[in-house]
Design an enzyme around this catalytic site. Structure first.
Site, PDB file in Angstrom:
ATOM      1  N   ASP A 116     120.796  57.522  66.485  1.00  0.00           N
ATOM      2  CA  ASP A 116     121.925  58.308  65.893  1.00  0.00           C
ATOM      3  C   ASP A 116     122.186  58.616  64.496  1.00  0.00           C
ATOM      4  OD1 ASP A 116     123.435  58.897  67.823  1.00  0.00           O
ATOM      5  OD2 ASP A 116     123.894  56.584  68.455  1.00  0.00           O
ATOM      6  N   CYS A 117     120.542  58.071  63.943  1.00  0.00           N
ATOM      7  CA  CYS A 117     121.197  57.772  62.142  1.00  0.00           C
ATOM      8  C   CYS A 117     119.928  58.837  61.439  1.00  0.00           C
ATOM      9  CB  CYS A 117     120.633  56.244  61.746  1.00  0.00           C
ATOM     10  SG  CYS A 117     121.562  55.291  62.264  1.00  0.00           S
TER      11      CYS A 117
END
Ligand code: GLC
Ligand code: GLC
Length: 819
Positions: free
Chosen positions: A487-488
Site C-alpha cells: 500500500d505504501c
C-alpha cells in the site's frame, strides 16, 4: 522473559502478571456481536460494525493504552478498601493474578485481602450479548461484607461522532432503568430502532447511569467516588455520558462462594414496535426481557459456554497436527486457526491498532483471509466471496474497501489498486479447492451493487483477469495504479503536501509505473483460473489463460530480472525499483517471494538465486525484512514507503504477511529446513521467551516486527488483524506440512525439516476424515502413499467413490517405498 504460559490442553494462554508490555487482548464473539478484551479487562463491544454500532466507549491513544473497559470493583464494606480483581483500573498489588484468554472467552481474576474473584467473559453463540460471570469466594477465616460493582460506559453508537461531536452529544444521552436492568436508548426516540442493555442477576443495592455521579467530579475510573463511598446513587442520565453501573452486596461466610452474572447486550425492535405503550417514549421490552432472563440464569449461561467450547472443538477439529515442534502444533492446532477466524470476522477494523472507525473490509485483505479460514466455515466464506464480488466494478477493478454494514464499496478510498481484482481469483480458487462447490461460479452477482448488472461469478473472475491485461505498461508488465500489495509503494502519487493521503492522491497519469509483483500474482492467478476453466471443460479458455500467464512469465524474465533477483517495479520515469542499480531499496521481498511462489524461474535456477539473495540480504533472526537497504529519506516518486523511518512497516520492517511467500517459495525449491526456519522466526509461540522484546501477544501474529535498521529491532506492533494469520497458516499447513487442497482432492506433499522423523495429522475434507501419518525414510521430499492399505500412483488422494467416511493415508518420505 515471559509473562505467562500456554495451557494447550485448555487452549488458553495464561497471563500471570497484569503489567504485560502492551495490553494483551482477546476477542469475544464470532458472528455478529463482538468485543475486544485486554488482560486487565480493558476494551469495548460492538454489533457488526465497530464504527456505526459501538456499544461501549473506548478512548484511543489513551494512557494507559487499554483504558475503558468492563470494570469490576470489589469493596470491603468494613475496611472500606476497594480494588479491581482485574488489576485495572485500581492497580492494587494482587495475589494470584491470572488472565486466561481462550477461544472466544477470557477469564480474569485474582485474590486480594483474602477475597478471591474471577470473571468469565464470553458471547454465547447466536446471541447479541455478552455474559460476565463473576465468582467471589471468601478465603478469610471470618465473614466478609463485600460490595461488588460492575461498570461500563456507553458509546453513543457512532464511534467517530461519539469521539468528536460533543456540542451535540452532551445533550442526547438517554437511559431507562426497569427491574434492575439499565437500558441505553440514546437516539432511540428518533431514527434508531436499537438499544443496549446491562442487567444483573442479583438483587440490586444500587445503580448509576450518569458518569459524573459514579466517578465524581475530577475523578477517573481508578477511584470512582460512589465506589469509594460504598453506595451507588441511582442516577438517571440526561445528556452528558450515560454509563451502566450495578452494585450488589454480599455477606460471605468463610469459604463461601457466590456467583453474580451481568449481561450486556444489543437489541433491535421492529420499527413499528419500538415503544410500549405504542404512543409512549418507553422502550418496548417484550422481546428482550426473556433473553436477559435466560442468560442471567447460571445454568443457561453455563450451557451457553459449553456450546461455545463445542463450537471451537468442531472448528479446530477440522485440521489437527502432531509434529516434533511444539510451536508448530500449538499455532496450527489452536492459535493461528483462531486468529484466522478473527481476521475473517473483523478484517482490519477493530483492535488496539485499528480504531474501528476507519477501515472497512479490504478487497485484497478479505480475499487473502479466505486462505486461512475457508475450511472452518465454508458457507460464510461463500457469502463473503459473493459480497466482495458485488463490489467489483464493471471494468473488473475493485473498490479497495467495502463497509460491512451496507456491503457497499467505500467511495472515500475508491479503487485503482491494481492488484486488488486478482485476489478474487485467489479467494474463489481457495474456496473451490476446499469445497468442490462449483455452483458458486454460476451465482449471479452484481457489479458495484448496481441492479441489472448481474453476471455469473465466473464472469467476475474473467474481468479480474482482463483488468490486468488491459493495463500493461511500457515493458508489458502490469501498471501498478495507486499501489499493489504494498500500500505504501505509491508510484503515481508525488505528494509534497503534508497530510495528503498517499493512497488516494494520484498526481500522475499512471501509464508508466509497473509492478513486477502484480506480474507474479497474475502468473499465479492465470494458472488457478486455467485449472478452474479446465475443470468446467472450457479447454480453449483454459489454454488462453495459460498462454497469457506464460507470456507474462516471459516478460518477467525479460524485464523483471535484475541478474541476482527479481526487480520490484518501474517508477513513473521508467527507472528501476528494487535493483542493484538503486542506491537504496535494491532488493524487495514481495516480487522475489511471489514470483517463486508462482513458479517463475523454478527450472532455470532463477528462483533459487532469488531466494538465496533474499536470504543473504533480507533475512534476519526476527524474520525477513521488506527491503534493503532502507530508504533513508523521503522520495517523492516512491510515496509512503519512504515516509517511514528505516526499519518500520513497509520501509524495511519485517512485514509478517509476506514472509510466508518466501516460505512457500522455499518449499517449491524443496528446502524444508529453510522454509520451517523462516516459519519459526516469526512464529509467536517460538518468540514467547523474548516477550519483553517482542512485546505483543505471544499467541497471535503481529503485522510487523521492527527490522534490523530500527533501534527497536525485534519489537512487534499491530497484532491480530493482519493477513499474516492466513498466509502463515496456509504456508505451514499446505506447503510445509504439504497437506494441500486441490480442485480434485487432497495432495500430500510435505517439505519438512530433515530431522523430523515425520508427523501425524487429521484433516476433515469434503465430509471425509483423513488420518494421515508421514514417516521419513530418507532424505528428500519424494513421497509414496498408501491409502487404506493400497499403494497409489502419485500424491493426489481422490475423494472416496464409495461410502467411506474415514480414510487412512500413510506417507513415506525420502527413499521410494517400492522399487
Ligand atoms: C496492510 C494492508 C494490506 C497491505 C499491507 C501492505 O496490511 O491491510 O492491504 O497489503 O498493509 O501494505
Ligand atoms: C498505511 C499502512 C499500511 C496500510 C495502509 C492502509 O499505509 O502503512 O500498512 O496498508 O495504511 O490504508
Amino acid at each position: 522473559m515471559k509473562f505467562g504460559f500456554f495451557d494447550d490442553q485448555n487452549r488458553e494462554y495464561v497471563i500471570t502478571q497484569p503489567n504485560t508490555p502492551l495490553p494483551w487482548i482477546n476477542y469475544l464473539g464470532c458472528q455478529a456481536y463482538f468485543g475486544i478484551i485486554s488482560n486487565t479487562a480493558g476494551g469495548y463491544s460492538f454489533y457488526r460494525d465497530a464504527r456505526l454500532r459501538r456499544l461501549t466507549r473506548y478512548r484511543y491513544n489513551n494512557a494507559p493504552m487499554d483504558f475503558g473497559g468492563r470494570y469490576i470493583y470489589l469493596r470491603d464494606d468494613e475496611s472500606r478498601q476497594f480494588w479491581s480483581p482485574s488489576w485495572q483500573p485500581t492497580r492494587h498489588d494482587l495475589e494470584n493474578y491470572s488472565c486466561r484468554h481462550g477461544m472466544g472467552y477470557t477469564v480474569i481474576g485474582s485474590t486480594y485481602n483474602g477475597i478471591e474473584a474471577h470473571t468469565r467473559y464470553f458471547v454465547p453463540l447466536d446471541e447479541n450479548l455478552e455474559i460476565w460471570q463473576l465468582t467471589v469466594t471468601n478465603r478469610r477465616a471470618t465473614r466478609a461484607q463485600i460490595s461488588t460493582f460492575a461498570s461500563i460506559e456507553f458509546c453513543l453508537w457512532d464511534a467517530q461522532d461519539d469521539a468528536t461531536n460533543f456540542q451535540r452529544n452532551f445533550n442526547i444521552g438517554q437511559v431507562e432503568v426497569e427491574d434492575g436492568v439499565i437500558y441505553h436508548k440514546t437516539e432511540y426516540r428518533e431514527r434508531r430502532n436499537h438499544f443496549a442493555y446491562f442487567g444483573c442477576s442479583e438483587q440490586s443495592a444500587g445503580f448509576d447511569t450518569q458518569r459524573e455521579a459514579f466517578l465524581g467530579p475530577y475523578r477517573g475510573w481508578d477511584s470512582p467516588a460512589a465506589v469509594e463511598a460504598g453506595q451507588l446513587t441511582n442516577s438517571i442520565a440526561h445528556g452528558w455520558s450515560p454509563i451502566g453501573a450495578h452494585q450488589v452486596k454480599l455477606d460471605l461466610a468463610p469459604g463461601e462462594t457466590r456467583q453474580i452474572a451481568f449481561v450486556l447486550g444489543y437489541q433491535e425492535n421492529p420499527v413499528d414496535q419500538k415503544f410500549d405503550p405504542e404512543d409512549s417514549q418507553t422502550i418496548n421490552k417484550k422481546q428482550v426481557k426473556p433473553v436477559i432472563a435466560k442468560y442471567l440464569d447460571p445454568k443457561q449461561a453455563d450451557a451457553a459456554f459449553e456450546r461455545l467450547r463445542q463450537h471451537w472443538d468442531k472448528l479446530l477439529g477440522i485440521f489437527q497436527v502432531d509434529t516434533p515442534d511444539i510451536h508448530t502444533n500449538r499455532m496450527v492446532n489452536i492459535w493461528n486457526a483462531y486468529q484466522c477466524m478473527v481476521t475473517f470476522n473483523l478484517s482490519r477494523s477493530a483492535s488496539f491498532y485499528e480504531s474501528g472507525i476507519g477501515r472497512g473490509l479490504g478487497f485484497r485483505d478479505s480475499n487473502q483471509d479466505l486462505l486461512g479460514f475457508v475450511h472452518m466455515a465454508p458457507e460464510r466464506a461463500r457469502q463473503r466471496i459473493l459480497d466482495l464480488a458485488a463490489t467489483q466494478l464493471p471494468t473488473g477493478g475493485a473498490y479497495h474497501q467495502y463497509q460491512p454494514l451496507t456491503k457497499r464499496g467505500n467511495n472515500d478510498i475508491g479503487g485503482g489498486f491494481n492488484d486488488d481484482p486478482l485476489w478474487l481469483i485467489v479467494g474463489v480458487s481457495a474456496y473451490l479447492k476446499e469445497t468442490g462447490d462449483w455452483s458458486i461460479l454460476d451465482e449471479e452477482v452484481l457489479f458495484d451493487n448496481q441492479p441489472g448488472s448481474e453476471k455469473p461469478l465466473y464472469e467476475h473472475l474473467l474481468r479480474s483477469f482482463s483488468y490486468t491485461l488491459e493495463r500493461l505498461g511500457p515493458h508489458g508488465l502490469p501498471l501498478i495504479g495507486r499501489a499493489d500489495w504494498n500500500d505504501c509503494l505509491n508510484l503515481n502519487c508525488f505528494s509534497s503536501t503534508p497530510g495528503q493521503s498517499f493512497q488516494t492522491t494520484t498526481n500522475k497519469g499512471g501509464q508508466v509505473a509497473e509492478s513486477v509483483f502484480i506480474a507474479g500474482l497474475f502468473v499465479s492467478a492465470s494458472r488457478e483460473l486455467a485449472a478452474i476453466a479446465k475443470h468446467c471443460r472450457l479447454n480453449a479458455e483454459a489454454d488462453t489463460y495459460l498462454r497469457e500467464g506464460t507470456k507474462m512469465e516471459q516478460v518477467v524474465h525479460e524485464h523483471g530480472w535484475d541478474g541476482e533477483w527479481f526487480l520490484r517495479a518501474y517508477d513513473d520515469s521508467g527507472a528501476k525499483i528494487g535493483s542493484k542499480e538503486c542506491a537504496e531499496g535494491k532488493i524487495f521481498i514481495e516480487s522475489n517471494g511471489f514470483c517463486v511462489l508462482a513458479g517463475i524461474g523454478l527450472d532455470d535456477g532463477r528462483a533459487a538465486k532469488a531466494l538465496a539473495a533474499t536470504h543473504e540480504h533480507l533475512a534476519t533472526k526476527h524474520g525477513i525484512v521488506v527491503l534493503q537497504p532502507p530508504y533513508s529519506k523521503y522520495y517523492l516518486n516512491l510515496g509512503e514507503i519512504s515516509s517511514y523511518p528505516p526499519g518500520y512497516k513497509e520501509n524495511a520492517g519485517v512485514f509478517c504477511h509476506v514472509n510466508p511467500w518466501v516460505m512457500i517459495g522455499e518449499t517449491r525449491l524443496g528446502h524444508g529446513d529453510q522454509a520451517h526456519d523462516y516459519y519459526s522466526r516469526i512464529n509467536p509461540s517460538a518468540r514467547e521467551e523474548i516477550s519483553d522484546l517482542h512485546r505483543c501477544e505471544p499467541y497471535v501474529y503481529a503485522q510487523m516486527i521492527a527490522g534490523k535498521d530500527a533501534p527497536t529491532f525485534g519489537e512487534a506492533k499491530n497484532s491480530w488483524l493482519t493477513g499474516t494469520a492466513a498466509w502463515n497458516y496456509y504456508a505451514i499447513v499446505q506447503w510445509i506440512l504439504g497437506i494441500r487442497t486441490t480442485l480434485d482432492g487432497l495432495e500430500i506433499a510435505p517439505v519438512i525439516p530433515k530431522n523430523w522423523p515425520g508427523f501425524k495429522a487429521t484433516r476433515i475434507f469434503r465430509g471425509v476424515v483423513y488420518h494421515i501419518s508421514i514417516e521419513r525414510k530418507g532424505d528428500g521430499n519424494q513421497i509414496s502413499l498408501i491409502v487404506d492399505g493400497s499403494p497409489i500412483e502419485g500424491n493426489l488422494v481422490l475423494p472416496p467413490t464409495d461410502s467411506r467416511k474415514e480414510v487412512t493415508i500413510k506417507g513415506f518420505l525420502g527413499e521410494p517405498l517400492h522399487k
